[in-house]
Write a protein that holds these residues in place. Structure first.
Motif, short mmCIF file in Angstrom:
data_model
loop_
_atom_site.label_atom_id
_atom_site.label_comp_id
_atom_site.label_asym_id
_atom_site.label_seq_id
_atom_site.Cartn_x
_atom_site.Cartn_y
_atom_site.Cartn_z
N ARG A 1 0.80 -1.06 0.08
CA ARG A 1 -0.17 -0.13 -0.04
C ARG A 1 0.85 1.25 -0.17
NH1 ARG A 1 -3.64 -2.27 4.24
NH2 ARG A 1 -2.79 -0.54 5.66
N ALA A 2 2.16 1.24 0.01
CA ALA A 2 3.13 2.45 0.18
C ALA A 2 4.04 2.30 -1.19
CB ALA A 2 3.78 2.34 1.47
N VAL A 3 4.18 3.36 -1.86
CA VAL A 3 5.04 3.42 -2.90
C VAL A 3 5.80 4.54 -2.82
CG1 VAL A 3 5.04 3.63 -5.49
CG2 VAL A 3 3.66 2.45 -4.51
N VAL A 4 7.26 4.39 -2.75
CA VAL A 4 8.15 5.76 -2.61
C VAL A 4 8.56 6.14 -3.97
CG1 VAL A 4 10.59 6.29 -2.07
CG2 VAL A 4 8.98 4.80 -0.56
N LYS A 5 8.37 7.42 -4.30
CA LYS A 5 8.48 8.02 -5.66
C LYS A 5 9.23 9.26 -5.75
CE LYS A 5 5.45 8.06 -9.97
NZ LYS A 5 4.17 7.79 -10.46
N GLU A 6 9.91 9.34 -7.02
CA GLU A 6 10.49 10.88 -7.03
C GLU A 6 9.67 11.69 -7.36
OE1 GLU A 6 13.76 13.09 -9.85
OE2 GLU A 6 13.50 10.87 -10.00
N LEU A 7 9.55 12.84 -6.83
CA LEU A 7 8.77 14.27 -7.28
C LEU A 7 9.40 15.20 -6.77
CD1 LEU A 7 6.34 15.40 -8.48
CD2 LEU A 7 5.03 15.21 -6.19
N THR A 8 9.90 16.29 -8.01
CA THR A 8 10.32 17.54 -7.62
C THR A 8 9.20 18.42 -8.24
OG1 THR A 8 12.59 16.84 -8.22
CG2 THR A 8 12.05 19.31 -8.43
N TRP A 9 8.80 19.28 -7.38
CA TRP A 9 7.52 20.20 -7.63
C TRP A 9 7.87 20.82 -8.87
CZ3 TRP A 9 8.05 22.34 -1.86
CH2 TRP A 9 7.76 21.53 -0.96
N GLY A 10 6.73 20.63 -9.50
CA GLY A 10 6.68 21.51 -10.89
C GLY A 10 7.42 21.02 -12.15
N GLN A 11 8.11 19.92 -11.92
CA GLN A 11 9.12 19.31 -13.00
C GLN A 11 8.67 17.94 -13.61
OE1 GLN A 11 13.22 19.51 -12.02
NE2 GLN A 11 12.86 21.49 -10.80
N ASN A 12 8.50 16.98 -12.66
CA ASN A 12 8.11 15.63 -13.24
C ASN A 12 6.80 15.13 -13.03
OD1 ASN A 12 9.27 15.25 -10.67
ND2 ASN A 12 9.26 13.35 -10.73
N LEU A 13 5.86 16.07 -13.32
CA LEU A 13 4.37 15.70 -12.74
C LEU A 13 4.01 14.66 -13.87
CD1 LEU A 13 3.13 18.97 -11.69
CD2 LEU A 13 3.35 17.23 -10.40
N GLY A 14 4.44 14.73 -15.08
CA GLY A 14 3.91 13.74 -16.00
C GLY A 14 3.97 12.13 -15.51
N SER A 15 4.62 11.90 -14.54
CA SER A 15 4.63 10.59 -14.03
C SER A 15 3.48 10.12 -13.23
CB SER A 15 5.97 10.18 -13.34
OG SER A 15 6.09 10.90 -12.21
N PHE A 16 2.74 11.37 -13.01
CA PHE A 16 1.45 11.16 -12.18
C PHE A 16 0.29 11.43 -12.88
CE2 PHE A 16 4.90 12.06 -9.39
CZ PHE A 16 4.66 11.36 -8.27
N SER A 17 -0.80 10.94 -12.66
CA SER A 17 -2.22 11.49 -13.47
C SER A 17 -2.72 12.64 -12.74
CB SER A 17 -3.19 10.14 -13.44
OG SER A 17 -2.53 8.99 -14.06
N PRO A 18 -3.41 13.79 -13.54
CA PRO A 18 -4.01 14.54 -13.08
C PRO A 18 -5.03 14.40 -12.02
CG PRO A 18 -3.81 14.97 -15.32
CD PRO A 18 -3.23 13.59 -14.95
N GLY A 19 -5.21 15.13 -10.79
CA GLY A 19 -6.29 14.62 -10.07
C GLY A 19 -6.30 13.34 -9.27
N GLU A 20 -4.97 12.58 -9.27
CA GLU A 20 -4.93 11.20 -8.89
C GLU A 20 -5.22 10.93 -7.44
OE1 GLU A 20 -1.26 7.88 -9.08
OE2 GLU A 20 -1.08 9.78 -10.25
N PHE A 21 -5.31 11.92 -6.57
CA PHE A 21 -5.24 11.77 -5.19
C PHE A 21 -6.49 12.39 -4.39
CE2 PHE A 21 -0.84 11.42 -6.56
CZ PHE A 21 -0.39 10.16 -6.06
N ASP A 22 -6.73 11.59 -3.46
CA ASP A 22 -8.19 12.04 -2.69
C ASP A 22 -7.63 12.87 -1.26
OD1 ASP A 22 -9.76 10.30 -4.23
OD2 ASP A 22 -8.93 8.52 -2.82
N LEU A 23 -6.31 12.63 -1.18
CA LEU A 23 -5.40 13.41 0.11
C LEU A 23 -4.00 13.50 -0.27
CD1 LEU A 23 -5.79 14.00 3.17
CD2 LEU A 23 -5.05 11.73 3.75
N ILE A 24 -3.88 14.89 -0.17
CA ILE A 24 -2.29 15.22 -0.21
C ILE A 24 -1.87 15.75 1.13
CG2 ILE A 24 -0.84 16.76 -1.28
CD1 ILE A 24 -2.76 17.06 -3.69
#
Length: 218
Positions: free
Chosen positions: A117-140
């Motif tokens: 249930r837990a995935v560790v993933k790279e995210l640099t704000w504003g840069q590699n958002l293409g690896s995520f789906s828009p509106g993907e999450f219920d909770l941030i």
């Protein structure tokens, strides 16, 4: 990355950051978080905002079972670990330099049946958002991530991209400087923002943000 100032407290107060391991009890589990101030600095220690946000989650501040959550600037991963233990499917993110350290804490503290249930993933704000789906999450989730002013625009863009129409954003922070209030004002231009919790002992506030509906914008 969890971005917070070095001058957070006196020398005595900073000693806790130099402990190689710090232990917590959340969700009926003992959580041992490895810290590494010397190698990774602010990204590799547990800040009060993460403790307060984890406590708020355990108190039932939001429904976690079955929800899709993401932690931004996770650092040591404490908040994401607690969210997973409480039933959420969590993507725990930080910049590439912190990922190996972050993953080691996540794997060490989640039982085998919860680890999927837990995935560790790279995210640099504003840069590699293409690896995520828009509106993907219920909770941030974010703990002490609104410190550096030069990151504000990218952080807001990231929140807007990841946030679903009915998603909840929870940001825990200590208001240290006027720029922190400036970020909240920027956030309020895109979201409805309310303070939902305050811990006077740690001087940490939790803000809840949600997308504005059409009636609010009229």
């Amino acid at each position: 990355m969890a971005l917070v100032p070095y001058d957070d407290a006196s020398v005595m107060g900073l000693q806790k950051f130099h402990k190689p391991v710090t232990t917590f009890s959340f969700a009926s589990h003992t959580i041992q978080i490895r810290q590494d101030w010397r190698q990774l600095g602010v990204a590799a220690v547990v800040w009060d905002a993460a403790i307060v946000l984890s406590t708020y989650l355990e108190m039932g501040g939001v429904e976690l079972k079955g929800c899709s959550a993401v932690e931004l600037g996770a650092g040591t991963g404490l908040v994401g670990i607690v969210a997973a233990l409480l039933g959420a499917h969590v993507t725990i993110t930080d910049r590439k330099v912190a990922l190996e350290f972050l993953k080691s804490n996540v794997e060490a503290n989640l039982p085998p049946h919860i680890q999927p249930r837990a995935v560790v993933k790279e995210l640099t704000w504003g840069q590699n958002l293409g690896s995520f789906s828009p509106g993907e999450f219920d909770l941030i989730l974010g703990a002490d991530i609104i410190y550096l002013e030069e990151t504000f625009t990218d952080l807001l863009h990231t929140l807007g991209y990841l946030c679903g129409d009915r998603a909840v954003i929870l940001l825990a922070c200590r208001i240290r400087y006027e720029r922190d209030n400036n970020f909240l004002a920027m956030l309020e231009r895109q979201f409805t923002v309310i303070e939902v919790h305050y811990d006077p002992g740690k001087d940490v506030r939790i803000y809840k943000a949600q997308r504005r509906n059409e009636r609010e914008d009229l």
